[in-house]
Design an enzyme around this catalytic site. Structure first.
Site, short mmCIF file in Angstrom:
data_model
loop_
_atom_site.label_atom_id
_atom_site.label_comp_id
_atom_site.label_asym_id
_atom_site.label_seq_id
_atom_site.Cartn_x
_atom_site.Cartn_y
_atom_site.Cartn_z
N LYS A 38 5.18 -1.61 -42.09
CA LYS A 38 4.45 -0.97 -40.99
C LYS A 38 3.12 -1.69 -40.74
O LYS A 38 2.47 -2.15 -41.67
CB LYS A 38 4.19 0.49 -41.36
CG LYS A 38 3.28 1.25 -40.39
CD LYS A 38 3.00 2.65 -40.90
CE LYS A 38 2.07 3.38 -39.94
NZ LYS A 38 1.85 4.78 -40.37
N HIS A 84 1.25 12.89 -30.74
CA HIS A 84 0.48 11.66 -30.99
C HIS A 84 0.31 10.77 -29.75
O HIS A 84 0.24 9.55 -29.85
CB HIS A 84 1.11 10.85 -32.13
CG HIS A 84 0.08 10.11 -32.93
ND1 HIS A 84 0.38 9.22 -33.93
CD2 HIS A 84 -1.29 10.14 -32.88
CE1 HIS A 84 -0.71 8.73 -34.45
NE2 HIS A 84 -1.74 9.27 -33.83
N CYS A 130 3.05 4.02 -34.64
CA CYS A 130 3.75 5.12 -33.97
C CYS A 130 3.33 5.42 -32.54
O CYS A 130 4.18 5.66 -31.69
CB CYS A 130 3.70 6.37 -34.82
SG CYS A 130 2.08 6.87 -35.36
N ASP A 146 10.12 5.20 -35.83
CA ASP A 146 9.09 4.75 -34.89
C ASP A 146 8.52 3.38 -35.26
O ASP A 146 7.90 2.73 -34.44
CB ASP A 146 7.96 5.78 -34.78
CG ASP A 146 7.27 6.07 -36.11
OD1 ASP A 146 7.82 5.70 -37.17
OD2 ASP A 146 6.17 6.67 -36.08
N ASN A 147 8.72 2.97 -36.50
CA ASN A 147 8.26 1.65 -36.96
C ASN A 147 8.83 1.44 -38.36
O ASN A 147 9.50 2.32 -38.91
CB ASN A 147 6.73 1.54 -36.98
CG ASN A 147 6.01 2.74 -37.57
OD1 ASN A 147 5.37 3.50 -36.84
ND2 ASN A 147 6.12 2.94 -38.87
N HIS A 206 6.24 10.19 -43.06
CA HIS A 206 4.85 9.76 -42.97
C HIS A 206 4.03 10.50 -44.02
O HIS A 206 4.33 11.64 -44.36
CB HIS A 206 4.33 10.09 -41.56
CG HIS A 206 3.04 9.43 -41.18
ND1 HIS A 206 1.83 9.76 -41.76
CD2 HIS A 206 2.77 8.48 -40.25
CE1 HIS A 206 0.87 9.03 -41.20
NE2 HIS A 206 1.42 8.24 -40.28
N ASP A 235 9.65 9.39 -39.02
CA ASP A 235 8.34 8.74 -38.99
C ASP A 235 8.14 7.87 -40.23
O ASP A 235 8.24 8.36 -41.36
CB ASP A 235 7.26 9.82 -38.93
CG ASP A 235 5.93 9.30 -38.44
OD1 ASP A 235 5.68 8.10 -38.53
OD2 ASP A 235 5.13 10.12 -37.96
N ASP A 236 7.87 6.59 -40.01
CA ASP A 236 7.59 5.65 -41.11
C ASP A 236 8.79 5.45 -42.05
O ASP A 236 8.61 5.16 -43.24
CB ASP A 236 6.39 6.12 -41.94
CG ASP A 236 5.05 5.80 -41.28
OD1 ASP A 236 5.06 5.35 -40.11
OD2 ASP A 236 4.00 5.99 -41.91
N LYS A 256 5.92 16.03 -33.80
CA LYS A 256 4.70 15.24 -33.64
C LYS A 256 4.60 14.63 -32.25
O LYS A 256 5.52 13.96 -31.77
CB LYS A 256 4.72 14.13 -34.71
CG LYS A 256 3.71 13.03 -34.56
CD LYS A 256 3.83 12.06 -35.71
CE LYS A 256 3.04 10.78 -35.46
NZ LYS A 256 3.05 9.89 -36.63
#
Length: 506
Positions: free
Chosen positions: A304, A126, A70, A282-283, A219, A31-32, A124
């Site tokens: 991001k 989301h 995300c 995810d990004n 993240h 994540d991130d 996660k």
């Protein structure tokens, strides 16, 4: 912690394997993660030996794209459809927002269950939880351990709402449909890693399994200290003087160790040879304090939540004994929505013909290094900002926030020339990219988006803008809903839950 050693491979037959059964599938989402925060993309400040071992013995994806945030990325990954087809193009799903990924959508675990897979999720979600039908175990997963929201404190597992409701806080950790309050104090990245290893060790090998391991790392968590890691990991990076970057490095190091443990579990269980592992972010990474974090996408532009390459070009690879000629880099254009149709080909099954998938099957391109079937990526178009790439050219309608530069500009990362990205030269005679009109870049020769060539190719810019607008005109309206105070944990025994069901879980 565990470092994946070559000596472990005594468990593995080195000869190429002809699969006689459907392969196990593991998808790991970081994540991130910054594009150049991993060694396989040229990062050299934070060691990621376990991730790099897998990447460099697999197929690295150098021309791979995600959404800029995300929720839309996760929706596209699991459905094979575009965020604008899903109505997820605007922002992420906030804790108190009463909506989710549409129940009319069929998810990857639902397809795989039809073909005999055990399906497990750790981490996660989301994608909505205001009603139980939107949660993971109602969307095709046999089991889920993790959070329903997008983030939480790394030790207490409490999450807060956003904006004016940021003082609303509650526990968000679930073991299937049970509030998992007994893990207070356990570091979430390590906890997810342990749960993933347990799934592998306990799997009945008479049928294949799918594991979706969606880490929160790297993240941010919640204030007042959003970047947390065990002290022994923080101590490893005492040479990094910037506090935020040191914390980020420690968080990434924990993540890397969990990947090593996951790989070791696959080997010791005997399932390594018949497992395809996919690693993706995810990004792009949040940089220079944006989103309270300190990733690095250097030398790519932006971060991001932007449509610049630093926001949408993702760090990704595949690893598995079924890959032909591993140890190489694929330069074929690929989008996160392509995973679902690609995986259907991997397992020898076909997708329904009555669903409008945005994703395309990339298996032949990956396996045989032939041309990608994808010639274009609609990044997105919403609230007067967006981007489209066709071939080598990318049109950007700027600017959706103020992170439009090149970061970290030597503030916390040594910005040596990246051996894998050649930025080219700046042409100071070309106009800067502004809000006034769309900007055009040749991503092949200018991956760092230095030179806006829209004035040199006005017809191409016009054509790309028309394509983007046409796609947007046919899009599903954003599903976003305003915050609902009835969701606040103070009304639900101190945790986030499926508050709009008749009987929420307490």
């Amino acid at each position: 912690m565990f470092l994946f050693l070559l000596s472990s491979l005594v468990f593995v037959k080195e000869a190429a394997t002809t699969l006689t059964a459907k392969p196990n599938i593991v998808i790991v989402v970081a994540d991130d993660l910054g594009y150049t925060d991993v060694g396989f993309n040229g990062g050299d400040q934070i060691p990621t030996p376990n991730i790099d071992w897998l990447a460099k013995r697999g197929v690295i994806l150098s021309n791979y794209y995600t959404a800029k945030i995300c929720t839309p990325s996760r929706g596209s990954l699991l459905t094979g459809r575009h965020q604008m087809q899903l109505g997820l193009q605007r922002s992420v799903i906030l804790p108190s927002a009463p909506y989710g990924l549409g129940l009319n959508e069929t998810l990857l675990p639902q397809y795989l269950k039809k073909y005999g897979y055990s399906t497990h999720m750790v981490g996660k979600w989301h994608l909505g939880y205001y009603k139980l039908d939107y949660t993971p175990t109602r969307r095709g997963f046999d089991t889920h351990f993790g959070v329903w929201n997008g983030k939480s404190d790394y030790f207490s597992h409490y999450d807060t709402d956003w904006g004016v409701h940021s003082n609303e806080s509650g526990l968000d950790l679930w073991d299937n449909l049970r509030v998992a309050s007994e893990y207070n104090g356990s570091y979430i990245t390590q906890l997810y890693g342990q749960k993933a290893v347990e799934i592998i060790k306990n799997h009945n090998q008479s049928n294949p399994f799918f594991l979706y391991l969606a880490h929160q790392a790297v993240h941010n968590g919640i204030s007042p200290q959003p970047l947390k890691a065990p002290q022994e990991y923080l101590d490893k990076f005492s040479f990094i003087t910037h506090d935020g970057r040191r914390r980020y490095a420690a968080m990434l190091s924990v993540l890397d160790d969990t990947i090593g443990n996951l790989t070791s579990a696959l080997i010791s269980s005997g399932m390594y040879e018949n497992t395809l592992l996919i690693f993706t972010t995810d990004n792009g990474g949040p940089v220079d304090g944006f989103s309270m974090n300190y990733a690095s996408n250097w030398p790519l532009r932006g971060c991001k939540e932007t449509y610049w390459e630093g926001g949408v070009r993702g760090a990704a690879f595949l690893h598995g004994k079924m890959l032909k000629n591993p140890g190489r880099t694929s330069h074929q254009l690929m989008h996160i929505s392509d995973w679902l149709p690609t995986l259907m080909t991997v397992i020898g099954e076909k997708l329904p013909t009555d669903i409008d998938y945005y994703g395309v099957d990339q298996w032949a391109a990956i396996q045989y290094d032939v041309a990608s079937p994808r010639k274009e990526i609609i990044h997105s178009y919403d609230l007067s900002t967006g981007a489209i790439r066709h071939g080598d050219y990318k049109l950007v309608i700027c600017c959706d926030n103020n992170m439009n530069g090149w970061y970290p500009e030597q503030k916390y990362v040594p910005t040596n020339q990246n051996p894998y990205i050649s930025c080219g030269e700046r042409n100071s005679s070309l106009p800067a990219c502004t809000k006034d009109k769309p900007c055009l870049f040749d991503i092949q020769s200018d991956p760092c988006e230095y030179n806006n060539i829209a004035s040199l190719k006005p017809q191409l810019s016009k054509w790309l803008l028309e394509k983007l607008e046409t796609f947007a005109d046919a899009a599903q309206p954003p599903r976003n809903k305003p915050s609902d105070p009835a969701a606040f944990p103070r009304f639900h025994n101190g945790h986030w839950t499926n508050w709009l069901d008749k009987n929420p879980i307490y």
